[in-house]
Design a protein around this motif. Structure first.
Motif, mmCIF file in Angstrom:
data_model
loop_
_atom_site.group_PDB
_atom_site.id
_atom_site.type_symbol
_atom_site.label_atom_id
_atom_site.label_comp_id
_atom_site.label_asym_id
_atom_site.label_seq_id
_atom_site.Cartn_x
_atom_site.Cartn_y
_atom_site.Cartn_z
ATOM 1 N N ALA A 102 18.198 -10.182 -3.957
ATOM 2 C CA ALA A 102 17.821 -10.356 -2.563
ATOM 3 C C ALA A 102 19.016 -10.022 -1.680
ATOM 4 O O ALA A 102 20.124 -10.514 -1.921
ATOM 5 N N VAL A 103 18.784 -9.186 -0.684
ATOM 6 C CA VAL A 103 19.818 -8.839 0.295
ATOM 7 C C VAL A 103 19.400 -9.474 1.617
ATOM 8 O O VAL A 103 18.479 -9.000 2.285
ATOM 9 N N TRP A 104 20.091 -10.567 1.980
ATOM 10 C CA TRP A 104 19.731 -11.365 3.147
ATOM 11 C C TRP A 104 20.501 -10.871 4.367
ATOM 12 O O TRP A 104 21.732 -10.768 4.336
ATOM 13 N N ASP A 105 19.810 -10.620 5.455
ATOM 14 C CA ASP A 105 20.424 -10.112 6.669
ATOM 15 C C ASP A 105 20.926 -11.277 7.526
ATOM 16 O O ASP A 105 20.146 -12.034 8.103
ATOM 17 N N TYR A 149 33.634 0.530 -4.392
ATOM 18 C CA TYR A 149 33.216 1.044 -5.697
ATOM 19 C C TYR A 149 33.502 2.542 -5.744
ATOM 20 O O TYR A 149 33.109 3.294 -4.845
ATOM 21 N N THR A 150 34.175 2.992 -6.798
ATOM 22 C CA THR A 150 34.607 4.391 -6.883
ATOM 23 C C THR A 150 33.804 5.210 -7.883
ATOM 24 O O THR A 150 34.086 6.398 -8.072
ATOM 25 N N GLY A 151 32.813 4.591 -8.515
ATOM 26 C CA GLY A 151 32.020 5.320 -9.499
ATOM 27 C C GLY A 151 30.910 6.137 -8.859
ATOM 28 O O GLY A 151 30.760 6.202 -7.624
ATOM 29 N N GLU A 152 30.100 6.746 -9.689
ATOM 30 C CA GLU A 152 29.007 7.585 -9.213
ATOM 31 C C GLU A 152 27.749 6.755 -8.956
ATOM 32 O O GLU A 152 27.515 5.722 -9.594
ATOM 33 N N PHE A 153 26.939 7.240 -8.010
ATOM 34 C CA PHE A 153 25.661 6.586 -7.717
ATOM 35 C C PHE A 153 24.736 7.600 -7.057
ATOM 36 O O PHE A 153 25.177 8.627 -6.531
ATOM 37 N N ASP A 154 23.434 7.304 -7.099
ATOM 38 C CA ASP A 154 22.426 8.193 -6.515
ATOM 39 C C ASP A 154 21.978 7.739 -5.130
ATOM 40 O O ASP A 154 21.574 8.555 -4.296
ATOM 41 N N GLU A 155 21.989 6.432 -4.895
ATOM 42 C CA GLU A 155 21.513 5.871 -3.630
ATOM 43 C C GLU A 155 22.467 4.778 -3.200
ATOM 44 O O GLU A 155 22.955 3.994 -4.013
ATOM 45 N N ARG A 156 22.722 4.715 -1.905
ATOM 46 C CA ARG A 156 23.592 3.678 -1.359
ATOM 47 C C ARG A 156 22.798 2.804 -0.403
ATOM 48 O O ARG A 156 22.139 3.308 0.510
ATOM 49 N N VAL A 157 22.854 1.485 -0.606
ATOM 50 C CA VAL A 157 22.211 0.524 0.274
ATOM 51 C C VAL A 157 23.305 -0.180 1.068
ATOM 52 O O VAL A 157 24.190 -0.828 0.491
ATOM 53 N N ASP A 158 23.259 -0.061 2.369
ATOM 54 C CA ASP A 158 24.249 -0.674 3.244
ATOM 55 C C ASP A 158 23.923 -2.156 3.421
ATOM 56 O O ASP A 158 22.905 -2.505 4.016
ATOM 57 N N ALA A 159 24.784 -3.018 2.889
ATOM 58 C CA ALA A 159 24.577 -4.465 2.991
ATOM 59 C C ALA A 159 25.539 -5.097 3.990
ATOM 60 O O ALA A 159 25.824 -6.296 3.908
ATOM 61 N N SER A 160 26.037 -4.322 4.944
ATOM 62 C CA SER A 160 26.948 -4.864 5.957
ATOM 63 C C SER A 160 26.292 -6.022 6.700
ATOM 64 O O SER A 160 25.142 -5.924 7.133
ATOM 65 N N ARG A 172 20.677 5.330 -10.154
ATOM 66 C CA ARG A 172 21.816 4.429 -10.012
ATOM 67 C C ARG A 172 21.988 4.106 -8.524
ATOM 68 O O ARG A 172 22.221 4.997 -7.701
ATOM 69 N N THR A 173 21.852 2.822 -8.181
ATOM 70 C CA THR A 173 21.893 2.375 -6.796
ATOM 71 C C THR A 173 23.126 1.517 -6.557
ATOM 72 O O THR A 173 23.415 0.600 -7.336
ATOM 73 N N LEU A 174 23.824 1.785 -5.466
ATOM 74 C CA LEU A 174 24.986 0.998 -5.053
ATOM 75 C C LEU A 174 24.611 0.165 -3.833
ATOM 76 O O LEU A 174 24.189 0.710 -2.808
ATOM 77 N N ILE A 175 24.754 -1.140 -3.962
ATOM 78 C CA ILE A 175 24.567 -2.062 -2.839
ATOM 79 C C ILE A 175 25.962 -2.510 -2.428
ATOM 80 O O ILE A 175 26.686 -3.117 -3.224
ATOM 81 N N THR A 176 26.368 -2.227 -1.209
ATOM 82 C CA THR A 176 27.772 -2.425 -0.858
ATOM 83 C C THR A 176 27.947 -2.818 0.595
ATOM 84 O O THR A 176 27.065 -2.604 1.428
ATOM 85 N N GLY A 177 29.092 -3.448 0.880
ATOM 86 C CA GLY A 177 29.465 -3.750 2.250
ATOM 87 C C GLY A 177 29.227 -5.168 2.694
ATOM 88 O O GLY A 177 29.594 -5.553 3.804
#
Length: 446
Positions: free
Chosen positions: A380-383, A38-49, A2-7
């Protein structure tokens, strides 16, 4: 997993946009999307700031083998360009095709593309297993691939453009296409490899092949694709030979339908545009290639207004040398506005064409093209950090109007294919070396 993409910002394409959003990926599917923390559970976090998250882009028309012949016939019309390059392509073998396809898919992934439709219609008699060469290239890069098994059965001696030694018999073309479907086509929702049926164009195939291809595709439940209405030369030839326009000819043969998408569609009369909309026929808009070859500007605004599914296509790298899909968002918008003024296409319509429009063309709108729970996690996560985007407050405008941003992450079915603007598993320098050697060998044989 479970991956979280956030920020970062999230443009779902399905209607919602979040300035500070998140996307949750559960294995290969999107589990959740929303605003804030996001307040749920996840295994990996991807910083999309500082990033914009969009659906992965979908390329609806390409010729991957052409990466080996970039820069040739640089100032030719389409017909001149084909006549110059067909003899070179006639020397393709599976090794060259694999090297070119790997390079092309790598470039597409690095520019935000997760699904590629490749129209491969060149099958030299001693060229080896061309479809397998494409399939193995896909495995190296990790994107989804729709191989349009193309064909030509009308050589120079029958009034066509390709040399006779580069065309197949009608029977061989149909049997080869049927064999590719049986060997490679995956009809599952999660498919990474599918096959479509694609006679090259009305001026390089016979009516018998066009009709037989449609019958074969519908019997096998796969889609149909060809070039259509790309140039005025094509229209004049079609009028002279069959007494109607390319669009009318396609309609006569049952080629305007919901299971069909057509490349270019530059020269369409208003009646043809309405017919596309009424029949559910899709269009692959190849803005850069049309500009490179000077074929004209497709009536994208009119097609969209008629309800046509319009996707974007890079087209072959021999007529679109950059080979990237992200920049086609920009080119499509510019061409539409050159034709129809500033209301010719909005930034969000350009993004829709590159995502959901493409998914509709390929018959995969139920699982691709937007960020919605339950859909495949092609993202796609665009920088958008740095000088190129500083001061642009609308992230979609930054993506479409600016230079193509670096891809911080590209996910295909939840698996990272690109990370920090580099291929995750394939070696870019190795791919470049293979392509350089293959291209040199192809040209040295001239």
């Amino acid at each position: 997993m479970r991956t979280l993409i956030t920020g970062g910002a999230v443009a779902t394409v399905s209607g919602e946009e979040y300035a500070n959003g998140y996307v949750v990926v559960d294995n290969d599917r999107i589990a959740d999307v929303g605003e804030g923390v996001y307040t749920g559970e996840f295994d990996e976090r991807v910083d999309a700031s500082g990033c914009l998250v969009t659906p992965g882009l979908i390329n609806t028309h390409h010729h991957l083998y052409q990466w080996a012949t970039r820069g040739m016939a640089a100032d030719h019309t389409l017909f001149q360009w084909l006549v110059a390059l067909y003899p070179v392509w006639g020397r393709l073998d599976a090794e060259i095709t694999h090297a070119a396809a790997t390079a092309g898919l790598a470039r597409l992934a690095l520019t935000g593309c997760t699904t590629v439709a490749d129209h491969h219609y060149v099958f030299p008699r001693d060229g080896g297993d061309q479809v397998a060469a494409l399939a193995s290239a896909r495995q190296r890069i990790g994107v989804r691939l729709h191989v349009v098994r193309g064909s030509m059965d009308r050589g120079e001696s029958d009034g066509g453009l390709p040399p006779d030694n580069l065309v197949e018999t009608t029977e061989d073309a149909l049997s080869g296409t049927e064999a590719a479907i049986g060997r490679f086509h995956d009809d599952s929702a999660e498919a990474h490899l599918q096959i479509a049926v694609g006679p090259c164009s009305p001026f390089s195939v016979t009516e018998r092949l066009m009709s037989g291809a449609a019958e074969l595709a519908r019997g096998k439940g796969v889609r149909l694709h060809t070039h259509l209405a790309e140039t005025l030369d094509e229209e004049q030839q079609c009028l002279a030979e069959v007494g109607c326009t390319p669009a009318e000819y396609a309609d006569k043969l049952g080629w305007l339908a919901e299971d069909v998408w057509l490349a270019h569609t530059v020269h369409l009369a208003p009646d043809a545009i309405r017919r596309f909309g009424a029949t559910g026929t899709g269009s692959a808009h190849c803005a850069t290639s049309n500009g490179r070859l000077g074929t004209g500007i497709a009536p994208v605004r009119d097609l969209l207004d008629a309800g046509v599914a319009v996707g974007l296509g890079v087209d072959g790298a021999a007529s679109s040398e950059s080979g990237g899909l992200g920049e086609e968002l920009h080119q499509a918008l510019l061409q539409a506005r050159q034709r129809g003024g500033p209301r010719g296409l909005t930034t969000r319509e350009a993004l829709w064409m590159g995502t959901m429009g493409g998914a509709r063309c390929l018959g995969r709108a139920d699982d691709l093209g937007s960020i919605e729970p339950g859909k495949l996690a092609d993202l796609a996560v665009w920088d958008l950090t740095g000088l190129n985007y500083a001061g642009i407050t609308d992230p979609v405008a930054a993506l479409v109007l600016g230079t193509t941003p670096p891809v911080r992450r590209l996910f295909v079915g939840g698996k990272a294919v690109v990370e920090d603007a580099a291929l995750r598993e394939a070696d870019e320098s190795e791919i470049a070396s293979e392509l350089t050697a293959a291209s040199a060998r192809l040209r040295e044989d001239r």
